[in-house]
Design a protein around this motif. Structure first.
Motif, short mmCIF file in Angstrom:
data_model
loop_
_atom_site.label_atom_id
_atom_site.label_comp_id
_atom_site.label_asym_id
_atom_site.label_seq_id
_atom_site.Cartn_x
_atom_site.Cartn_y
_atom_site.Cartn_z
N ALA A 45 2.80 -7.39 0.09
CA ALA A 45 1.79 -7.41 1.14
C ALA A 45 2.20 -8.41 2.22
O ALA A 45 2.84 -9.41 1.93
CB ALA A 45 0.44 -7.80 0.56
N PRO A 46 1.85 -8.11 3.48
CA PRO A 46 2.18 -9.07 4.55
C PRO A 46 1.59 -10.45 4.23
O PRO A 46 0.45 -10.57 3.81
CB PRO A 46 1.49 -8.47 5.79
N GLY A 47 2.40 -11.47 4.39
CA GLY A 47 1.95 -12.83 4.11
C GLY A 47 2.03 -13.18 2.62
O GLY A 47 1.78 -14.31 2.23
N GLY A 48 2.35 -12.17 1.80
CA GLY A 48 2.46 -12.41 0.36
C GLY A 48 3.86 -12.87 -0.01
O GLY A 48 4.74 -13.01 0.81
N GLU A 49 4.05 -13.11 -1.28
CA GLU A 49 5.37 -13.56 -1.72
C GLU A 49 6.16 -12.44 -2.31
O GLU A 49 5.75 -11.48 -2.75
CB GLU A 49 5.19 -14.67 -2.75
N ALA A 104 2.25 5.64 2.03
CA ALA A 104 1.97 4.87 0.82
C ALA A 104 3.27 4.46 0.13
O ALA A 104 3.42 3.30 -0.27
CB ALA A 104 1.08 5.67 -0.13
N ASP A 105 4.20 5.39 -0.01
CA ASP A 105 5.48 5.07 -0.65
C ASP A 105 6.21 3.97 0.11
O ASP A 105 6.74 3.03 -0.48
CB ASP A 105 6.38 6.30 -0.72
N ARG A 106 6.23 4.08 1.42
CA ARG A 106 6.93 3.12 2.27
C ARG A 106 6.24 1.75 2.23
O ARG A 106 6.89 0.72 2.15
CB ARG A 106 6.98 3.66 3.69
N SER A 107 4.92 1.75 2.27
CA SER A 107 4.18 0.49 2.38
C SER A 107 3.92 -0.18 1.04
O SER A 107 4.08 -1.40 0.93
CB SER A 107 2.83 0.76 3.07
N LEU A 108 3.54 0.58 0.05
CA LEU A 108 3.13 -0.01 -1.21
C LEU A 108 4.31 -0.46 -2.07
O LEU A 108 4.12 -1.16 -3.07
CB LEU A 108 2.24 0.96 -1.98
N SER A 109 5.51 -0.10 -1.68
CA SER A 109 6.69 -0.55 -2.42
C SER A 109 7.15 -1.93 -1.94
O SER A 109 8.09 -2.48 -2.49
CB SER A 109 7.82 0.47 -2.26
N ARG A 110 6.48 -2.47 -0.92
CA ARG A 110 6.84 -3.78 -0.38
C ARG A 110 5.73 -4.78 -0.68
O ARG A 110 4.57 -4.39 -0.85
CB ARG A 110 7.00 -3.68 1.14
#
Length: 111
Positions: free
Chosen positions: A107-111, A99-105
């Motif tokens: 979303a794929p395809g997002g800005e 969650a820390d690794r993913s949610l700090s970036r």
């Protein structure tokens, strides 16, 4: 994940451990390999739900896919419990890192 789920996993693990005559290392490997079987059943259900096998047509529902995914999760939980008595703690820590690794970036395809 709630404590009740992990208590159930502990009971399933104990039941399986009490019903085998295989050496512990072999039993561990087989429980991990069981995941491949369960993932294959998810694939079969998706193919059946989308009617991708012309010979069989639509042979499964999306509820079948849900059930097969649940089987994958339960099998993985039991396999993790087979590796460590602290399966709940190991999973919680790993989930937090993901969650820390993913949610700090973004979303794929997002800005």
């Amino acid at each position: 994940m709630d404590e009740h789920a992990w208590n159930t996993v502990d009971r399933l693990h104990a039941w399986l451990a009490g019903s085998t005559s295989r050496p512990p290392q072999e039993e561990t490997l087989l429980r991990i390999l069981k995941l491949s079987e369960e993932v294959g059943e998810v694939a079969q259900a998706v193919i059946g739900a989308t009617g991708q096998n012309p010979r069989k047509g639509t042979s499964h529902s999306w509820q079948d896919v849900e059930a097969e995914l649940c089987d994958v999760i339960v099998t993985a939980m039991v396999a993790l419990r087979t590796l460590t008595p602290d399966a709940a703690g190991v999973f919680a820590g790993h989930l937090e890192r993901v969650a820390d690794r993913s949610l700090s970036r973004p979303a794929p395809g997002g800005e």
